[in-house]
Design a protein around this motif. Structure first.
Motif, PDB file in Angstrom:
ATOM      1  N   GLY A 181      -9.636  -3.198  11.213  1.00 30.26           N
ATOM      2  CA  GLY A 181     -10.900  -2.815  10.747  1.00 30.26           C
ATOM      3  C   GLY A 181     -10.980  -2.183   9.505  1.00 30.26           C
ATOM      4  N   PHE A 182     -10.422  -1.055   9.560  1.00 29.69           N
ATOM      5  CA  PHE A 182     -10.459  -0.015   8.369  1.00 29.69           C
ATOM      6  C   PHE A 182      -9.668  -0.617   7.254  1.00 29.69           C
ATOM      7  CE2 PHE A 182     -11.854   2.763  11.822  1.00 29.69           C
ATOM      8  CZ  PHE A 182     -13.037   3.208  11.189  1.00 29.69           C
ATOM      9  N   LEU A 183      -8.748  -1.433   7.455  1.00 30.15           N
ATOM     10  CA  LEU A 183      -7.697  -1.982   6.438  1.00 30.15           C
ATOM     11  C   LEU A 183      -8.769  -3.207   5.587  1.00 30.15           C
ATOM     12  CD1 LEU A 183      -4.162  -2.311   7.325  1.00 30.15           C
ATOM     13  CD2 LEU A 183      -5.081  -0.843   5.718  1.00 30.15           C
ATOM     14  N   LEU A 184      -9.485  -3.802   6.361  1.00 32.36           N
ATOM     15  CA  LEU A 184     -10.389  -4.748   5.833  1.00 32.36           C
ATOM     16  C   LEU A 184     -11.442  -4.209   5.141  1.00 32.36           C
ATOM     17  CD1 LEU A 184     -11.010  -7.866   5.695  1.00 32.36           C
ATOM     18  CD2 LEU A 184     -12.266  -7.891   7.925  1.00 32.36           C
ATOM     19  N   ALA A 185     -11.984  -2.999   5.635  1.00 32.26           N
ATOM     20  CA  ALA A 185     -13.164  -2.387   5.012  1.00 32.26           C
ATOM     21  C   ALA A 185     -12.591  -2.038   3.619  1.00 32.26           C
ATOM     22  CB  ALA A 185     -13.503  -1.265   5.613  1.00 32.26           C
ATOM     23  N   ALA A 186     -11.252  -1.285   3.560  1.00 31.60           N
ATOM     24  CA  ALA A 186     -10.490  -0.950   2.271  1.00 31.60           C
ATOM     25  C   ALA A 186     -10.463  -1.985   1.472  1.00 31.60           C
ATOM     26  CB  ALA A 186      -9.231  -0.205   2.753  1.00 31.60           C
ATOM     27  N   SER A 187     -10.112  -3.359   2.171  1.00 30.39           N
ATOM     28  CA  SER A 187     -10.006  -4.380   1.197  1.00 30.39           C
ATOM     29  C   SER A 187     -11.312  -5.027   0.347  1.00 30.39           C
ATOM     30  CB  SER A 187      -9.439  -5.694   1.882  1.00 30.39           C
ATOM     31  OG  SER A 187      -8.244  -5.190   2.401  1.00 30.39           O
ATOM     32  N   PHE A 188     -12.437  -4.813   0.983  1.00 28.84           N
ATOM     33  CA  PHE A 188     -13.782  -4.988   0.572  1.00 28.84           C
ATOM     34  C   PHE A 188     -14.166  -3.897  -0.355  1.00 28.84           C
ATOM     35  CE2 PHE A 188     -15.255  -6.811   4.918  1.00 28.84           C
ATOM     36  CZ  PHE A 188     -14.743  -8.190   4.367  1.00 28.84           C
ATOM     37  N   MET A 189     -13.816  -2.791  -0.199  1.00 27.22           N
ATOM     38  CA  MET A 189     -14.108  -1.694  -1.216  1.00 27.22           C
ATOM     39  C   MET A 189     -13.083  -1.799  -2.492  1.00 27.22           C
ATOM     40  SD  MET A 189     -14.518   1.670   1.267  1.00 27.22           S
ATOM     41  CE  MET A 189     -14.822   2.821  -0.140  1.00 27.22           C
ATOM     42  N   ALA A 190     -11.793  -2.216  -2.169  1.00 30.70           N
ATOM     43  CA  ALA A 190     -10.919  -2.401  -3.552  1.00 30.70           C
ATOM     44  C   ALA A 190     -11.613  -3.484  -4.476  1.00 30.70           C
ATOM     45  CB  ALA A 190      -9.398  -2.825  -2.963  1.00 30.70           C
ATOM     46  N   TRP A 191     -11.927  -4.739  -3.576  1.00 32.47           N
ATOM     47  CA  TRP A 191     -12.373  -5.492  -4.350  1.00 32.47           C
ATOM     48  C   TRP A 191     -13.884  -5.117  -5.275  1.00 32.47           C
ATOM     49  CZ3 TRP A 191     -12.309  -9.691  -7.153  1.00 32.47           C
ATOM     50  CH2 TRP A 191     -13.461 -10.571  -7.691  1.00 32.47           C
ATOM     51  N   ILE A 192     -14.532  -4.570  -4.685  1.00 28.28           N
ATOM     52  CA  ILE A 192     -15.881  -4.050  -5.342  1.00 28.28           C
ATOM     53  C   ILE A 192     -15.468  -3.008  -6.566  1.00 28.28           C
ATOM     54  CG2 ILE A 192     -17.824  -2.313  -5.001  1.00 28.28           C
ATOM     55  CD1 ILE A 192     -18.115  -3.193  -2.328  1.00 28.28           C
ATOM     56  N   MET A 193     -14.457  -2.483  -6.431  1.00 29.56           N
ATOM     57  CA  MET A 193     -13.985  -1.636  -7.560  1.00 29.56           C
ATOM     58  C   MET A 193     -13.479  -2.501  -8.731  1.00 29.56           C
ATOM     59  SD  MET A 193     -12.127   1.685  -5.741  1.00 29.56           S
ATOM     60  CE  MET A 193     -11.446   1.349  -4.268  1.00 29.56           C
ATOM     61  N   ILE A 194     -12.524  -3.549  -8.266  1.00 27.68           N
ATOM     62  CA  ILE A 194     -12.008  -4.380  -9.118  1.00 27.68           C
ATOM     63  C   ILE A 194     -13.010  -5.091  -9.985  1.00 27.68           C
ATOM     64  CG2 ILE A 194     -10.675  -6.462  -9.421  1.00 27.68           C
ATOM     65  CD1 ILE A 194      -8.970  -5.341  -7.151  1.00 27.68           C
ATOM     66  N   HIS A 195     -14.122  -5.595  -8.981  1.00 29.17           N
ATOM     67  CA  HIS A 195     -15.351  -6.451  -9.751  1.00 29.17           C
ATOM     68  C   HIS A 195     -15.803  -5.596 -10.712  1.00 29.17           C
ATOM     69  CE1 HIS A 195     -18.262  -9.646  -8.597  1.00 29.17           C
ATOM     70  NE2 HIS A 195     -17.878  -9.713  -9.944  1.00 29.17           N
ATOM     71  N   THR A 196     -16.346  -4.349 -10.179  1.00 26.12           N
ATOM     72  CA  THR A 196     -17.297  -3.708 -11.183  1.00 26.12           C
ATOM     73  C   THR A 196     -16.439  -3.151 -12.461  1.00 26.12           C
ATOM     74  OG1 THR A 196     -16.748  -1.776  -9.739  1.00 26.12           O
ATOM     75  CG2 THR A 196     -19.040  -2.980  -9.283  1.00 26.12           C
ATOM     76  N   VAL A 197     -15.078  -2.816 -12.255  1.00 26.79           N
ATOM     77  CA  VAL A 197     -14.405  -2.242 -13.480  1.00 26.79           C
ATOM     78  C   VAL A 197     -14.591  -3.538 -14.496  1.00 26.79           C
ATOM     79  CG1 VAL A 197     -12.012  -2.023 -14.456  1.00 26.79           C
ATOM     80  CG2 VAL A 197     -13.088  -0.568 -12.377  1.00 26.79           C
ATOM     81  N   LEU A 198     -14.075  -4.891 -14.049  1.00 25.08           N
ATOM     82  CA  LEU A 198     -14.185  -6.100 -14.948  1.00 25.08           C
ATOM     83  C   LEU A 198     -15.447  -6.306 -15.553  1.00 25.08           C
ATOM     84  CD1 LEU A 198     -11.759  -8.179 -12.800  1.00 25.08           C
ATOM     85  CD2 LEU A 198     -11.207  -6.715 -14.930  1.00 25.08           C
ATOM     86  N   GLU A 199     -16.364  -6.141 -14.525  1.00 23.55           N
ATOM     87  CA  GLU A 199     -18.000  -6.503 -15.091  1.00 23.55           C
ATOM     88  C   GLU A 199     -18.647  -5.204 -15.002  1.00 23.55           C
ATOM     89  OE1 GLU A 199     -19.589 -10.183 -13.589  1.00 23.55           O
ATOM     90  OE2 GLU A 199     -17.612 -10.941 -13.136  1.00 23.55           O
TER      91      GLU A 199
END
Length: 434
Positions: A181-199
């Motif tokens: 559960g918490f690894l999946l939450a961390a994966s979502f947060m990692a994508w948000i960080m990558i997405h917002t850095v790229l855009e």
């Protein structure tokens, strides 16, 4: 056996297409199969099934968690979560977009429901994020994806159903859901960080710089998170502290929710009436589905359907990994038409023998099944989380499904990683076992 299986599917899908409730459909299908292919006293048998399944002690936790969710839905917990998490989320790339993921992860640890998690967190965060100028796409997509964590992070209503129907330890299932559960939450947060850095435009210009709050703001945020921490201690603390069983911990959680609601001034007679009606309606619906599933599952076992299907799948010579890939595809397609509870109760009697024959651990498979059910929560046209967000935002279902797609892809990849590394789910229950 081919005639038996074809009869089962014809009866099942005929009633579903006719609009009959899923619980009645399952029960009637099982009854028809037994009436046609077995000469047994159905009146006595069905009464015994109903008594056995509806008086299962492990099932007692389910209505209690439902009551707790109904109480919390009528508190100001969503405002407290947003205000408490905002100063901490502002330290990460993506800033307040992380409030959705962190808030859903925290609320999942006290609610046990995906739809309730999405509703409570989204009620405040969605409007606030859009008002501040954050990307509407990411705000809605991250809420839909993170809302599914309500099924994975314990306590989980759907894990209780799986544990009862699959005869698996609910306490071990809860423990197995923590790390994934918490690894999946961390994966979502990692994508948000990558997405917002790229855009960078996804975050308003006024909030792109890291903002370190004052000591007073951090202390205030901790106070705002106090009710949530109190409830987590009530439910998970009592259970893993060895003070209560899962059912007893649910009762402690209800008491904690009542205390929070009373302190917030929300425990009035109209609210109590709404809590009672909502709880009874939800419990009755789930009880009917579980009863119908028990009747159909027992009928299938009587007729040898699970063993025959397991033998057929074994004859295909699929490797364990390919079997998991096939199950992911099967459940994703099924999730386009059925809700998560219905998917589990309809398929478990047939799928469980196949999984056991392939050598998979039932605890691991419970976590896997919850993950694929989570995918069903965000796949149209029957995606409960999508409907919840549609109600909160009044956006089209197609648009919400499109912005949620990256989180669905993350969940598929994470589920495949779980298949390759089963210890992601199994390490903690094995470590904590006496």
């Amino acid at each position: 056996m081919i005639v038996v299986v074809l009869t089962m599917f014809v009866v099942l899908f005929s009633f579903l297409a006719g609009g009959l409730w899923i619980g009645w459909t399952l029960a009637v299908t099982g009854t028809v199969l037994l009436a046609i292919f077995r000469d047994i006293p159905l009146d006595k048998l069905l009464a015994q099934y109903a008594w056995n399944i509806l008086t299962t002690q492990e099932l007692l936790a389910l209505p209690l968690f439902i009551i707790m969710g109904e109480i919390l839905f009528r508190t100001r917990l969503s405002q407290s979560l947003f205000r408490g998490l905002s100063p901490w989320a502002a330290l990460l790339p993506g800033r307040l977009l992380h409030v959705n993921v962190i808030g859903c992860s925290i609320f999942a640890a006290i609610s046990g429901s995906s739809a309730a998690t999405t509703q409570v967190v989204g009620r405040i965060s969605l409007a606030e994020l859009i008002k501040r100028g954050y990307s509407k796409d990411v705000a809605m997509g991250s809420l839909a994806g993170a809302g599914t964590l309500g099924f994975l992070i314990p306590p989980s209503n759907i894990m209780i159903i799986y544990g009862v129907l699959g005869d698996v330890s609910i306490a071990k299932l809860f423990t197995a859901g923590f790390i994934p559960g918490f690894l999946l939450a961390a994966s979502f947060m990692a994508w948000i960080m990558i997405h917002t850095v790229l855009e960078p435009g996804l975050v308003p210009a006024s909030e792109r710089k890291v903002r370190i709050a004052s000591l007073g703001e951090y202390l205030t945020s901790i106070r705002e998170l106090g009710p949530v921490v109190f409830l987590i201690l009530c439910v998970l603390g009592s259970m893993y502290g060895g003070l209560a069983t899962p059912s007893e911990a649910a009762g402690v959680g209800v008491l904690g929710a009542l205390i929070v609601a009373r302190l917030q001034g929300e425990l009035r007679w109209p609210a109590l009436r709404a809590i009672a009606i909502g709880s009874v309606q939800t419990c009755a619906m789930i009880a009917l589905i579980v009863l119908g599933a028990s009747i159909l599952g027992s009928a299938a076992a009587f007729l040898g359907i699970p063993a025959a299907v397991a033998e057929f799948v074994s004859s295909l010579g699929l490797s364990p990994f390919m079997l998991i890939v096939a199950l992911i595809a099967f459940y994703v397609v099924l999730g386009c038409f059925l809700d998560g509870f219905s998917m589990i109760v309809m398929t478990l009697p047939i799928v469980m023998p196949i999984v056991k024959a392939a050598g998979f651990d039932p605890i691991w498979f419970g976590v896997f099944l919850v993950l694929v059910v989570e995918m069903a929560q965000i796949t149209p046209p029957v995606g409960f989380n999508l409907f919840v967000i549609q109600g909160l935002s009044e956006q089209g279902l197609g648009y919400i499904a499109r912005v949620t797609l990256p989180y669905l892809v993350i969940m598929v990849l994470f589920t495949m990683a779980l298949a390759l590394v089963p210890d992601i789910a199994l390490w903690l229950p094995r470590y904590l076992s006496p």
